[in-house]
Design a protein around this motif. Structure first.
Motif, PDB file in Angstrom:
ATOM      1  N   TRP A  16       0.826  -1.206   0.000  1.00  0.00           N
ATOM      2  CA  TRP A  16       0.000   0.000   0.000  1.00  0.00           C
ATOM      3  C   TRP A  16       0.861   1.258   0.000  1.00  0.00           C
ATOM      4  N   ARG A  17       1.993   1.196   0.668  1.00  0.00           N
ATOM      5  CA  ARG A  17       2.902   2.345   0.630  1.00  0.00           C
ATOM      6  C   ARG A  17       3.424   2.555  -0.792  1.00  0.00           C
ATOM      7  N   THR A  18       3.735   1.450  -1.447  1.00  0.00           N
ATOM      8  CA  THR A  18       4.242   1.544  -2.827  1.00  0.00           C
ATOM      9  C   THR A  18       3.188   2.131  -3.752  1.00  0.00           C
ATOM     10  N   ILE A  19       1.965   1.633  -3.618  1.00  0.00           N
ATOM     11  CA  ILE A  19       0.878   2.153  -4.455  1.00  0.00           C
ATOM     12  C   ILE A  19       0.640   3.628  -4.169  1.00  0.00           C
ATOM     13  N   ALA A  20       0.645   4.000  -2.885  1.00  0.00           N
ATOM     14  CA  ALA A  20       0.452   5.407  -2.519  1.00  0.00           C
ATOM     15  C   ALA A  20       1.577   6.274  -3.074  1.00  0.00           C
ATOM     16  N   ALA A  21       2.801   5.742  -3.014  1.00  0.00           N
ATOM     17  CA  ALA A  21       3.933   6.492  -3.559  1.00  0.00           C
ATOM     18  C   ALA A  21       3.767   6.721  -5.054  1.00  0.00           C
ATOM     19  N   TRP A  22       3.291   5.694  -5.774  1.00  0.00           N
ATOM     20  CA  TRP A  22       3.077   5.848  -7.212  1.00  0.00           C
ATOM     21  C   TRP A  22       1.974   6.855  -7.507  1.00  0.00           C
ATOM     22  N   ILE A  23       0.926   6.818  -6.699  1.00  0.00           N
ATOM     23  CA  ILE A  23      -0.147   7.806  -6.903  1.00  0.00           C
ATOM     24  C   ILE A  23       0.380   9.215  -6.703  1.00  0.00           C
ATOM     25  N   LEU A  24       1.185   9.398  -5.658  1.00  0.00           N
ATOM     26  CA  LEU A  24       1.766  10.715  -5.414  1.00  0.00           C
ATOM     27  C   LEU A  24       2.685  11.146  -6.569  1.00  0.00           C
TER      28      LEU A  24
END
Length: 711
Positions: A16-24
């Protein structure tokens, strides 16, 4: 721990951190593109050519000259009303950036050709792709019931890419992945990752447009390549991840190991694509710089997405990546079981046909190598007669206004009226008397249909007039005439410029530069693969095979478009030369993509060779173990490229067909016949590197940092 293993482990542990980082990242890139990005803008200057020199002279000595042009054609079954034509001319003269409107009436009076000149080049953002003012000015003619069509330089820029290519490619790729994996989740994951990478790449391209001129066609090329390689890179990692799950690994550890092993191939393949794309800078045209950089940005973004998003999503999906019937069976071996036996065994079992086929080729390698060479050389032979030329309105779809205008002009005024040639005489080098004599001489040539009077620039420095050839711009006879005109008729101080000469100079320049691009890309790729595989034989062989498959694709392209074999199926209703933009662009893209499959395949063969020391057996096992994933990857890429072949733009059609053919040949004739045959013949010599002792090679193998399946 291998760096890629660390990346895979970190992203898989914190999906989820990785996905959030990509969204950012996507949001940030989008914001930067909106604030700092520029507009797409073509640069059609052709540096250091005679036609460009003539254009520069016009711009310097004629106020508002050397700009764009357009043709407005009015047609009716009966004689046109002069008042209506005059009203349209007046409306056109009042349009922004229009300097002159020159009307011309056909002999029977039923067609008017209004030649519109602008004070800015075609690539100026004020007019590029904007044809509404022309339609609005022609409203009086439409109200009178006349047929109105637009042709020439400016209307030619209004052709839009419909976007069917991306949609068709994605849908076919999804269907193939569902069949291959038996899981909708596993099928959707590579596509989602590729699309995410492309979104980041699109923002990167707009940021690039703020730093340099980026062609309006560059995003299409970048999407075509980025979508294909993005799905392939993600597919490779997902396939290895699923194999690790079947071996009994936890989803997190499976994702980390898949990134460490398959990720190495992704990095190597991506680097070869980037090297090939950088070769476009040697083409000598600013447009190719934009193609290379824009496509490279997309490739880097989808590669980054594959190495980070794939392990995160794989860990998040867990065992749902496997088919439902497999999940129901408790057949997984204990975690930590021998990966070599499980994965390779399953791969070989899954690909029994591939294993049997490769073994068959390995038994008679010389005969099969000759068969493959014969096929590739036979397909490539038509390329020896390939004629290249930038496309004009005559190549457009029959239902387009530019094609209708082109056909009307050809029927009513002659084919040469579609591409007049402007002669520019420097009066410091040629006297007025010599200009008059030259004007008469040129007008009397058999290849000249008409000639306008000579006009002089306001500063008295230039004498200018137009001629119309008896043949169309795309006709080979026009090229011959232009060459003879420059070589035998025009004295020093007189240049031929305009639409047709510029196209001719582009074609000649790109033909000359093709070999420079080929040499650079091949040489650097060989060096890169030599470092990756610690062999000189493998890179040389891979380069030779890539050149063969690309030559075969050129040959097919020549047959389809230049000779018209099946071109009607693509919406092309007559034979046309291959666009001069295509060969260089196709080579740079294809060489990198072909190396993708070489890297994937050779990595598996080399791993097996390092494990077993069995040079010939490793070829069979390596190709068999990669058979399924490379076949699916190739099928997806072919589908993506054929999807782009459905677009209306002829250049995009040519690229789609050429790329699809080359990838199909590379995945079948090359990978399934030529590679196993030649590698079997060479045996241990495949991995020979000059200047290294056997002891050094053994030490390198023992210290090899590349993760192998048994580690």
């Amino acid at each position: 721990m291998n760096p890629l293993h660390r990346v895979g482990l970190a992203t898989a542990r914190h999906p989820w951190r990785t996905i959030a980082a990509w969204i950012l990242v996507l949001v940030a890139l989008g914001g930067l593109a909106a604030t700092l990005g520029g507009e797409l803008r073509d640069n059609w200057n052709v540096p250091d050519t005679r036609a460009q020199h003539g254009v520069d002279q016009l711009r310097e000595h004629f106020p508002d000259a050397g700009g764009s042009s357009a043709q407005v054609v009015l047609h009716d079954d009966a004689r046109l009303d002069a008042a209506v034509v005059d009203e349209v001319v007046a409306e056109l003269e009042g349009s922004e950036h229009v300097t002159t409107v020159t009307p011309r009436l056909s002999e029977d009076g039923d067609t008017a050709l209004l030649y519109v000149r602008y004070d800015v080049p075609t690539t100026d953002t004020d007019i590029y792709g904007i044809v509404d003012p022309l339609w609005e000015a022609a409203e009086p003619a439409e109200e009178a019931g006349y047929q109105v069509e637009l042709g020439g330089e400016l209307p030619g820029t209004a052709t839009e890419i419909e976007g069917r290519g991306e949609l068709i490619g994605i849908l076919v790729a999804l269907a193939l992945l569902v069949i291959a994996f038996g899981s909708v989740v596993a099928a959707g994951l590579p596509i989602a990752v590729a699309v995410g990478g492309l979104v980041a790449g699109s923002s990167g391209v707009m940021l690039l447009a703020g730093l340099m001129d980026v062609s309006t066609s560059a995003p299409t090329i970048a999407t075509m390549v980025g979508l294909g390689v993005g799905i392939d890179y993600a597919l490779l990692i997902v396939t290895r991840h699923v194999a690790r799950l079947r071996a009994g690994d936890t989803p997190v550890e499976a994702a980390a190991r898949a990134t460490a092993t398959a990720g190495r191939s992704v990095v190597g393949a991506g680097l070869t694509v980037l090297v090939s794309l950088m070769g476009l800078r040697l083409a000598g045209l600013p447009t190719y710089d934009a193609f290379g950089f824009a496509t490279a940005i997309s490739v880097v973004c989808v590669m980054a997405a594959a190495l980070t998003l794939v392990p995160a999503l794989c860990a998040l999906a867990g065992r749902r990546l496997m088919p439902r019937k497999v999940r129901r069976l408790d057949t997984s071996s204990p975690s930590g079981s021998d990966y070599s036996t499980t994965e390779r065994g399953s791969s070989t079992t899954d690909d029994t046909w591939t294993a049997r086929w490769v073994a068959t080729v390995a038994r008679k390698p010389v005969a099969w190598a000759l068969v493959a060479l014969t096929v590739l050389l036979a397909l490539g032979a038509p390329a020896l007669g390939m004629r290249t030329w930038p496309q004009d309105g005559g190549s457009d779809p029959k239902d387009s206004t530019t094609r209708a205008a082109y056909d009307l002009i050809t029927d009513e005024f002659g084919p040469g009226a579609n591409g007049p040639i402007t002669l520019v005489a420097d009066l410091d080098e040629v006297s007025p008397g010599e200009v008059e004599a030259l004007h008469r001489e040129v007008a009397d040539l058999d290849e000249v249909a008409s000639s306008t009077p000579v006009s002089t620039s306001p500063d008295g420095r230039l004498a200018v007039w137009d001629i119309e050839p008896t043949t169309s711009p795309i006709d080979e006879d026009t090229t011959v005439f232009l060459d003879e005109l420059r070589a035998d008729v025009l004295p020093d101080g007189v240049e031929a410029t305009g639409y047709t000469p510029i196209l001719g100079d582009i074609s000649e320049l790109l033909q000359e530069r093709l070999w420079l691009v080929v040499g650079f890309v091949v040489l650097v790729s060989i060096v890169l693969l030599t470092v990756m595989f610690r062999s000189i034989v493998v890179p040389l062989k891979a380069a030779a095979m890539n050149l063969l498959s690309i030559a075969a694709a050129y040959g097919v392209l020549t047959l389809v478009f230049q000779h018209g074999w099946g071109s009607a199926l693509l919406g092309v209703d007559h034979a046309i030369p291959v666009s001069s933009w295509v060969p260089i662009l196709m080579f740079a893209v294809l060489f990198g993509l072909s190396m993708d499959y070489e890297v994937f395949l050779l990595s598996a063969v080399r791993d097996d060779w390092l494990d077993t020391g069995d040079a010939k057996g490793s070829v069979v096992r390596g190709i068999a173990s990669t058979g399924r994933v490379i076949s699916v990857a190739a099928a997806i890429m072919v589908a993506v490229f054929l999807g782009f072949a459905t677009e209306s733009a002829v250049v995009v059609k040519m690229l789609g067909v050429g790329l699809a053919v080359a990838v199909a040949l590379d995945a079948t004739v090359v990978r399934m016949i030529l590679v196993p045959a030649t590698m079997t013949l060479l045996g241990k010599w495949n991995w020979w590197l000059p200047g290294r002792s056997s002891a050094a090679r053994q030490l390198d193998d023992e210290l090899d940092v590349t993760p192998t399946p048994t580690h």
